[in-house]
Design an enzyme around this catalytic site. Sequence first.
Site, PDB file in Angstrom:
ATOM      1  N   ASP A 111       0.828  -1.205   0.000  1.00  0.00           N
ATOM      2  CA  ASP A 111       0.000   0.000   0.000  1.00  0.00           C
ATOM      3  C   ASP A 111       0.866   1.259   0.000  1.00  0.00           C
ATOM      4  O   ASP A 111       1.436   1.622   1.032  1.00  0.00           O
ATOM      5  CB  ASP A 111      -0.924  -0.030   1.216  1.00  0.00           C
ATOM      6  CG  ASP A 111      -1.833   1.191   1.263  1.00  0.00           C
ATOM      7  OD1 ASP A 111      -1.850   1.977   0.287  1.00  0.00           O
ATOM      8  OD2 ASP A 111      -2.525   1.362   2.284  1.00  0.00           O
ATOM      9  N   ALA A 112       0.922   1.911  -1.137  1.00  0.00           N
ATOM     10  CA  ALA A 112       1.763   3.109  -1.290  1.00  0.00           C
ATOM     11  C   ALA A 112       1.324   4.254  -0.382  1.00  0.00           C
ATOM     12  O   ALA A 112       2.106   5.171  -0.122  1.00  0.00           O
ATOM     13  CB  ALA A 112       1.745   3.579  -2.744  1.00  0.00           C
ATOM     14  N   TYR A 226      -6.017  15.243 -15.549  1.00  0.00           N
ATOM     15  CA  TYR A 226      -6.849  15.186 -16.751  1.00  0.00           C
ATOM     16  C   TYR A 226      -7.785  16.384 -16.770  1.00  0.00           C
ATOM     17  O   TYR A 226      -8.230  16.850 -15.713  1.00  0.00           O
ATOM     18  CB  TYR A 226      -7.649  13.876 -16.799  1.00  0.00           C
ATOM     19  CG  TYR A 226      -8.453  13.733 -18.072  1.00  0.00           C
ATOM     20  CD1 TYR A 226      -7.810  13.656 -19.300  1.00  0.00           C
ATOM     21  CD2 TYR A 226      -9.849  13.734 -18.048  1.00  0.00           C
ATOM     22  CE1 TYR A 226      -8.533  13.566 -20.484  1.00  0.00           C
ATOM     23  CE2 TYR A 226     -10.580  13.641 -19.218  1.00  0.00           C
ATOM     24  CZ  TYR A 226      -9.914  13.556 -20.435  1.00  0.00           C
ATOM     25  OH  TYR A 226     -10.632  13.481 -21.599  1.00  0.00           O
ATOM     26  N   TYR A 236     -16.411  14.928 -14.703  1.00  0.00           N
ATOM     27  CA  TYR A 236     -14.968  14.854 -14.474  1.00  0.00           C
ATOM     28  C   TYR A 236     -14.410  16.166 -13.879  1.00  0.00           C
ATOM     29  O   TYR A 236     -14.306  16.308 -12.681  1.00  0.00           O
ATOM     30  CB  TYR A 236     -14.185  14.420 -15.738  1.00  0.00           C
ATOM     31  CG  TYR A 236     -12.825  13.904 -15.321  1.00  0.00           C
ATOM     32  CD1 TYR A 236     -12.597  12.554 -15.098  1.00  0.00           C
ATOM     33  CD2 TYR A 236     -11.785  14.795 -15.029  1.00  0.00           C
ATOM     34  CE1 TYR A 236     -11.382  12.096 -14.615  1.00  0.00           C
ATOM     35  CE2 TYR A 236     -10.565  14.353 -14.542  1.00  0.00           C
ATOM     36  CZ  TYR A 236     -10.371  13.000 -14.356  1.00  0.00           C
ATOM     37  OH  TYR A 236      -9.170  12.568 -13.862  1.00  0.00           O
ATOM     38  N   LYS A 245      -8.249  16.656  -8.546  1.00  0.00           N
ATOM     39  CA  LYS A 245      -7.189  17.034  -9.495  1.00  0.00           C
ATOM     40  C   LYS A 245      -6.733  18.484  -9.250  1.00  0.00           C
ATOM     41  O   LYS A 245      -5.542  18.790  -9.362  1.00  0.00           O
ATOM     42  CB  LYS A 245      -7.654  16.839 -10.942  1.00  0.00           C
ATOM     43  CG  LYS A 245      -7.799  15.368 -11.356  1.00  0.00           C
ATOM     44  CD  LYS A 245      -6.497  14.589 -11.185  1.00  0.00           C
ATOM     45  CE  LYS A 245      -6.577  13.168 -11.712  1.00  0.00           C
ATOM     46  NZ  LYS A 245      -5.405  12.349 -11.292  1.00  0.00           N
TER      47      LYS A 245
HETATM   48  P1  NAI Z   1      -4.259   2.498 -13.476  1.00  0.00           P
HETATM   49  O1  NAI Z   1      -5.425   1.976 -12.710  1.00  0.00           O
HETATM   50  O2  NAI Z   1      -3.899   1.813 -14.735  1.00  0.00           O
HETATM   51  O3  NAI Z   1      -2.942   2.498 -12.537  1.00  0.00           O
HETATM   52  C1  NAI Z   1      -2.990   2.712 -11.167  1.00  0.00           C
HETATM   53  C2  NAI Z   1      -1.696   2.276 -10.499  1.00  0.00           C
HETATM   54  O4  NAI Z   1      -1.792   2.586  -9.098  1.00  0.00           O
HETATM   55  C3  NAI Z   1      -1.403   0.773 -10.559  1.00  0.00           C
HETATM   56  O5  NAI Z   1      -0.012   0.578 -10.714  1.00  0.00           O
HETATM   57  C4  NAI Z   1      -1.837   0.267  -9.186  1.00  0.00           C
HETATM   58  O6  NAI Z   1      -1.157  -0.903  -8.733  1.00  0.00           O
HETATM   59  C5  NAI Z   1      -1.438   1.452  -8.338  1.00  0.00           C
HETATM   60  N1  NAI Z   1      -2.123   1.506  -7.041  1.00  0.00           N
HETATM   61  C6  NAI Z   1      -3.440   1.727  -6.784  1.00  0.00           C
HETATM   62  N2  NAI Z   1      -3.651   1.736  -5.446  1.00  0.00           N
HETATM   63  C7  NAI Z   1      -2.451   1.527  -4.856  1.00  0.00           C
HETATM   64  C8  NAI Z   1      -2.005   1.455  -3.509  1.00  0.00           C
HETATM   65  N3  NAI Z   1      -2.834   1.603  -2.484  1.00  0.00           N
HETATM   66  N4  NAI Z   1      -0.687   1.216  -3.282  1.00  0.00           N
HETATM   67  C9  NAI Z   1       0.192   1.052  -4.308  1.00  0.00           C
HETATM   68  N5  NAI Z   1      -0.170   1.133  -5.593  1.00  0.00           N
HETATM   69  C10 NAI Z   1      -1.472   1.375  -5.862  1.00  0.00           C
HETATM   70  O7  NAI Z   1      -4.567   4.044 -13.694  1.00  0.00           O
HETATM   71  P2  NAI Z   1      -4.107   5.149 -14.760  1.00  0.00           P
HETATM   72  O8  NAI Z   1      -5.262   5.440 -15.634  1.00  0.00           O
HETATM   73  O9  NAI Z   1      -2.794   4.828 -15.356  1.00  0.00           O
HETATM   74  O10 NAI Z   1      -3.972   6.420 -13.795  1.00  0.00           O
HETATM   75  C11 NAI Z   1      -2.751   6.937 -13.324  1.00  0.00           C
HETATM   76  C12 NAI Z   1      -2.887   8.448 -13.174  1.00  0.00           C
HETATM   77  O11 NAI Z   1      -3.114   9.018 -14.465  1.00  0.00           O
HETATM   78  C13 NAI Z   1      -4.077   8.867 -12.299  1.00  0.00           C
HETATM   79  O12 NAI Z   1      -3.715  10.010 -11.566  1.00  0.00           O
HETATM   80  C14 NAI Z   1      -5.117   9.248 -13.345  1.00  0.00           C
HETATM   81  O13 NAI Z   1      -6.077  10.152 -12.850  1.00  0.00           O
HETATM   82  C15 NAI Z   1      -4.232   9.884 -14.383  1.00  0.00           C
HETATM   83  N6  NAI Z   1      -4.822  10.043 -15.727  1.00  0.00           N
HETATM   84  C16 NAI Z   1      -5.506   9.017 -16.342  1.00  0.00           C
HETATM   85  C17 NAI Z   1      -6.085   9.206 -17.582  1.00  0.00           C
HETATM   86  C18 NAI Z   1      -6.824   8.100 -18.286  1.00  0.00           C
HETATM   87  O14 NAI Z   1      -7.540   8.383 -19.244  1.00  0.00           O
HETATM   88  N7  NAI Z   1      -6.657   6.857 -17.904  1.00  0.00           N
HETATM   89  C19 NAI Z   1      -5.985  10.504 -18.293  1.00  0.00           C
HETATM   90  C20 NAI Z   1      -5.171  11.481 -17.601  1.00  0.00           C
HETATM   91  C21 NAI Z   1      -4.644  11.256 -16.349  1.00  0.00           C
END
Ligand code: NAI
EC number: 1.3.1.9
Length: 398
Positions: A111-112, A226, A236, A245
Amino acid sequence: MIIKPRTRGFICLTSHPDGTALNIKNQIDYVQSKGTIENGPKKVLVIGASTGFGISSRIAAAFGSGAATIGVFFEKPAAEGKPGTAGWYNSAAFEKEAHEAGLYAKSINGDAFSDEVKQQTIDLIKKDLGTIDLVVYSLASPRRTHPKTGVAYASVLKPIGQTFSNKTVDFHTGVVSDISINPIESQEDIDNTIAVMGGEDWKFWMEDLHNAGVLANGVKTVAYSYIGPELTFPIYRNGTIGQAKNDLEATTTTINSILKDVNGEAYVSVNKALVTQSSSAIPVVPLYISLLYKVMKEKGIHEGTIEQMYRLFNDRLYTTDGTIPLDNEGRIRVDDWEMRADVQEEVAKLWSQATTENLEQISDIQGYRDDFFNLFGFNFDAIDYEAETNEMVQVPSI
Ligand code: NAI
Ligand code: NA
């Protein structure tokens, strides 16, 4: 075992180790085809490193810039006849490829948000790398237990002020329907969402890393945000998640002052809407993405997470002359092609036309589906999904 996709709503319950490995290999190949990131990072910590933008950031740093990487994530290995999670297999495949390429790569699964994982990470940096010159913060989570108070917060995806009614799609069936989402009932919904997805945990990380003396002079840190089009504003950017955000973006100022004596810099990068495990959970957004993909692919400007992260590193964070292009609010923008007026005009036109009957023609819903299943290692032509595979794959460093 033989592993097939099993879905429940917007979640895929199974993952394929060979398919996810291919997905990682394809991303590595892309980065290697683009060439070296001049002046790129060398010792990188990625928080949220196993899926989506996080794993692509790790790949861009390692294979684009020869960086040693430490990845922190929350994933599960296979157990009791159940395959491991996609992020587990992604990380196993990434480490294997990195080690074969002679690159340092270790991972921490936990848990980060906790103080324990932060300390474990600091100990590993001290033991192996000494200092870090880039910290990528890419967590996406529906809940967070606060490390100081023990309070468990759950985020919500709601509009603020009034009910939001619009179209949405079930991307499995392609059925377009009307959806109404009730607004928040109290400020608590906003506060909880900020507690989970706002900037506090990023600040805690940077404070702890700084106090431990493991940040290199000139360290950079980047978190992801985003904005998107007006049609998703109520759910959003102007909704509960948008408040989080705003908080994340404002935290750059706080972190910049924490990092002053090591000449550090904090940035938020506004990324493009893409299919990830997190974005598929947001109502309305999958329909927008399927129309956006269609328009951007037709114009030859479509990108996935790896293209986005390579461009973030090469054309934004580590430019040849060292300047980082920012918008008026001080943010990095790699959503610039998504937000182009001609792209948004066409998406808006298609949006008003979209129905269940015409969706396959006017949108890239099939591209959405493929991307979704690809996240879990499915829908790859090169993989034989009828064949037995070894689900017990381990992450070498864990
Ligand atoms: P994702 O769900 O693919 O990745 C999330 C990551 O966080 C994973 O590596 C997961 O293991 C980790 N994680 C979650 N809870 C955790 C915890 N308690 N401890 C340790 N690790 C944990 O999500 P995504 O889409 O790559 O999102 C990453 C960032 O990018 C977020 O801030 C999101 O809002 C942002 N973002 C996403 C967009 C999209 O369209 N998917 C667009 C623009 C920004
Ligand atoms: Na560069």
